[in-house]
Design an enzyme around this catalytic site. Sequence first.
Site, PDB file in Angstrom:
ATOM      1  N   ASN A 187       0.862  -1.188   0.000  1.00 44.93           N
ATOM      2  CA  ASN A 187       0.000   0.000   0.000  1.00 44.93           C
ATOM      3  C   ASN A 187       0.907   1.250   0.000  1.00 44.93           C
ATOM      4  O   ASN A 187       1.498   1.603   1.024  1.00 44.93           O
ATOM      5  CB  ASN A 187      -0.905  -0.056   1.252  1.00 44.93           C
ATOM      6  CG  ASN A 187      -1.844   1.124   1.332  1.00 44.93           C
ATOM      7  OD1 ASN A 187      -1.534   2.207   0.829  1.00 44.93           O
ATOM      8  ND2 ASN A 187      -2.977   0.931   1.978  1.00 44.93           N
ATOM      9  N   ALA A 188       1.005   1.887  -1.155  1.00 50.32           N
ATOM     10  CA  ALA A 188       1.934   3.011  -1.335  1.00 50.32           C
ATOM     11  C   ALA A 188       1.590   4.188  -0.414  1.00 50.32           C
ATOM     12  O   ALA A 188       2.473   4.952  -0.022  1.00 50.32           O
ATOM     13  CB  ALA A 188       1.897   3.469  -2.787  1.00 50.32           C
TER      14      ALA A 188
ATOM     15  N   LYS B  37       0.459   3.938   2.684  1.00 48.45           N
ATOM     16  CA  LYS B  37       1.052   3.646   3.992  1.00 48.45           C
ATOM     17  C   LYS B  37       2.548   3.946   3.965  1.00 48.45           C
ATOM     18  O   LYS B  37       3.085   4.556   4.883  1.00 48.45           O
ATOM     19  CB  LYS B  37       0.899   2.152   4.314  1.00 48.45           C
ATOM     20  CG  LYS B  37      -0.404   1.737   4.917  1.00 48.45           C
ATOM     21  CD  LYS B  37      -0.250   0.261   5.335  1.00 48.45           C
ATOM     22  CE  LYS B  37      -1.539  -0.336   5.798  1.00 48.45           C
ATOM     23  NZ  LYS B  37      -1.390  -1.767   6.126  1.00 48.45           N
TER      24      LYS B  37
ATOM     25  N   ASP C 236      -0.638  -3.273  10.335  1.00 44.02           N
ATOM     26  CA  ASP C 236      -2.020  -3.675  10.089  1.00 44.02           C
ATOM     27  C   ASP C 236      -2.907  -2.653  10.773  1.00 44.02           C
ATOM     28  O   ASP C 236      -2.692  -2.305  11.940  1.00 44.02           O
ATOM     29  CB  ASP C 236      -2.309  -5.090  10.597  1.00 44.02           C
ATOM     30  CG  ASP C 236      -3.505  -5.663   9.849  1.00 44.02           C
ATOM     31  OD1 ASP C 236      -3.401  -5.857   8.614  1.00 44.02           O
ATOM     32  OD2 ASP C 236      -4.560  -5.884  10.469  1.00 44.02           O
TER      33      ASP C 236
ATOM     34  N   LYS D  32      -2.255  15.222   9.770  1.00 43.59           N
ATOM     35  CA  LYS D  32      -2.616  13.799   9.945  1.00 43.59           C
ATOM     36  C   LYS D  32      -1.404  13.014  10.448  1.00 43.59           C
ATOM     37  O   LYS D  32      -1.518  12.215  11.392  1.00 43.59           O
ATOM     38  CB  LYS D  32      -3.108  13.191   8.624  1.00 43.59           C
ATOM     39  CG  LYS D  32      -3.424  11.706   8.792  1.00 43.59           C
ATOM     40  CD  LYS D  32      -3.831  10.962   7.545  1.00 43.59           C
ATOM     41  CE  LYS D  32      -4.024   9.484   7.888  1.00 43.59           C
ATOM     42  NZ  LYS D  32      -4.201   8.612   6.726  1.00 43.59           N
TER      43      LYS D  32
ATOM     44  N   HIS E  67      -3.196   7.440  14.159  1.00 45.79           N
ATOM     45  CA  HIS E  67      -2.924   6.113  14.732  1.00 45.79           C
ATOM     46  C   HIS E  67      -1.524   5.637  14.315  1.00 45.79           C
ATOM     47  O   HIS E  67      -0.762   5.111  15.115  1.00 45.79           O
ATOM     48  CB  HIS E  67      -4.009   5.142  14.270  1.00 45.79           C
ATOM     49  CG  HIS E  67      -4.275   5.148  12.781  1.00 45.79           C
ATOM     50  ND1 HIS E  67      -4.403   6.317  12.052  1.00 45.79           N
ATOM     51  CD2 HIS E  67      -4.388   4.141  11.878  1.00 45.79           C
ATOM     52  CE1 HIS E  67      -4.613   6.018  10.792  1.00 45.79           C
ATOM     53  NE2 HIS E  67      -4.605   4.710  10.651  1.00 45.79           N
ATOM     54  N   ARG E  68      -1.225   5.836  13.030  1.00 48.10           N
ATOM     55  CA  ARG E  68       0.071   5.369  12.493  1.00 48.10           C
ATOM     56  C   ARG E  68       1.210   6.160  13.127  1.00 48.10           C
ATOM     57  O   ARG E  68       2.246   5.603  13.493  1.00 48.10           O
ATOM     58  CB  ARG E  68       0.027   5.540  10.967  1.00 48.10           C
ATOM     59  CG  ARG E  68       1.184   4.940  10.206  1.00 48.10           C
ATOM     60  CD  ARG E  68       0.843   4.697   8.733  1.00 48.10           C
ATOM     61  NE  ARG E  68      -0.147   3.651   8.585  1.00 48.10           N
ATOM     62  CZ  ARG E  68      -1.405   3.852   8.195  1.00 48.10           C
ATOM     63  NH1 ARG E  68      -1.822   5.061   7.849  1.00 48.10           N
ATOM     64  NH2 ARG E  68      -2.253   2.846   8.127  1.00 48.10           N
TER      65      ARG E  68
HETATM   66  P1  ITT Z   1      -0.885  -4.068   3.284  1.00 51.20           P
HETATM   67  O1  ITT Z   1      -1.569  -5.251   3.949  1.00 51.20           O
HETATM   68  O2  ITT Z   1      -0.125  -4.438   2.032  1.00 51.20           O
HETATM   69  O3  ITT Z   1      -0.054  -3.274   4.244  1.00 51.20           O
HETATM   70  P2  ITT Z   1      -3.585  -2.988   3.111  1.00 51.20           P
HETATM   71  O4  ITT Z   1      -4.154  -1.719   2.561  1.00 51.20           O
HETATM   72  O5  ITT Z   1      -4.256  -4.293   2.687  1.00 51.20           O
HETATM   73  O6  ITT Z   1      -2.019  -3.037   2.761  1.00 51.20           O
HETATM   74  P3  ITT Z   1      -4.448  -3.477   5.831  1.00 51.20           P
HETATM   75  O7  ITT Z   1      -4.768  -4.909   5.620  1.00 51.20           O
HETATM   76  O8  ITT Z   1      -3.753  -3.071   7.100  1.00 51.20           O
HETATM   77  O9  ITT Z   1      -3.536  -2.896   4.665  1.00 51.20           O
HETATM   78  O10 ITT Z   1      -5.798  -2.656   5.693  1.00 51.20           O
HETATM   79  C1  ITT Z   1      -5.833  -1.341   6.083  1.00 51.20           C
HETATM   80  C2  ITT Z   1      -7.095  -0.676   5.544  1.00 51.20           C
HETATM   81  O11 ITT Z   1      -7.642   0.132   6.582  1.00 51.20           O
HETATM   82  C3  ITT Z   1      -6.710   0.284   4.423  1.00 51.20           C
HETATM   83  O12 ITT Z   1      -6.771  -0.347   3.156  1.00 51.20           O
HETATM   84  C4  ITT Z   1      -7.748   1.396   4.609  1.00 51.20           C
HETATM   85  O13 ITT Z   1      -8.952   1.033   3.986  1.00 51.20           O
HETATM   86  C5  ITT Z   1      -7.936   1.421   6.122  1.00 51.20           C
HETATM   87  N1  ITT Z   1      -6.981   2.368   6.741  1.00 51.20           N
HETATM   88  C6  ITT Z   1      -5.880   2.079   7.496  1.00 51.20           C
HETATM   89  N2  ITT Z   1      -5.218   3.192   7.846  1.00 51.20           N
HETATM   90  C7  ITT Z   1      -5.902   4.213   7.290  1.00 51.20           C
HETATM   91  C8  ITT Z   1      -5.703   5.608   7.261  1.00 51.20           C
HETATM   92  O14 ITT Z   1      -4.635   6.183   7.833  1.00 51.20           O
HETATM   93  N3  ITT Z   1      -6.596   6.359   6.617  1.00 51.20           N
HETATM   94  C9  ITT Z   1      -7.657   5.799   6.005  1.00 51.20           C
HETATM   95  N4  ITT Z   1      -7.912   4.497   5.952  1.00 51.20           N
HETATM   96  C10 ITT Z   1      -7.040   3.687   6.594  1.00 51.20           C
END
Ligand code: ITT
Length: 200
Positions: free
Chosen positions: A9-10, A12, A68, A176, A181-182
Amino acid sequence: MELIVATRNAHKTREIEQILGSGCAIRDLTAYPEISEISESGTSFEENAKLKAIAVSRELPGLVVADDSGLEVDALEGAPGVHSARYAGENASDTERIAKLLRQLSKVNAKGDQRRARFRCVLAIARDGHVLATFEGVVGGKITEPPRGSHGFGYDPIFIPDGFEETFAELPEQVKNNISHRAKAIRKLQAKLPTLCGEG
Ligand code: ITT
């Protein structure tokens, strides 16, 4: 300091990079197309973060960090939670996920305090298939509609963090990345990195 972030997830990766600052060189899984998709079969953020960190650190040397994360909405009994990424199906867009969440909220006629929600992030750091530590960060807020703003990703356009009037997608990225949270989880990780680097 070099870290591998176990994500494709770019958004993140970009946030993690901005929060960590220039003292840390980050690579994510886009640099390693040979690493296969990791099944997120856990029932908690912590379990899934560990699964991702362990799987990737078995294949790559050095410190591996997995994130996660997701959104928990009170009126939906904590959903979408660990299913945040797949809430509207495997290949759905952010827009479709947001639309589903707002539909579910209107079905339960969520008003006022029932619209309270929080983003949760668990980071797991691992090396050679062993988890060294996990760190959690949470930011509280409420769900608004219609969606507003174009920054960030995921559910940002419908989430207003406590103490603000704007959604995460309207606030400047630096804001942000200071309160999210991150950001909270990464600051805890950062504080322990010097010790973790010396281990193993
Ligand atoms: P990876 O597993 O490859 O890291 P992913 O997007 O599938 O990527 P997750 O399984 O942790 O990651 O799912 C996280 C989801 O939660 C993400 O796709 C968003 O929909 C939501 N999310 C997490 N952090 C967020 C943020 O800072 N802002 C908005 N939505 C967020």
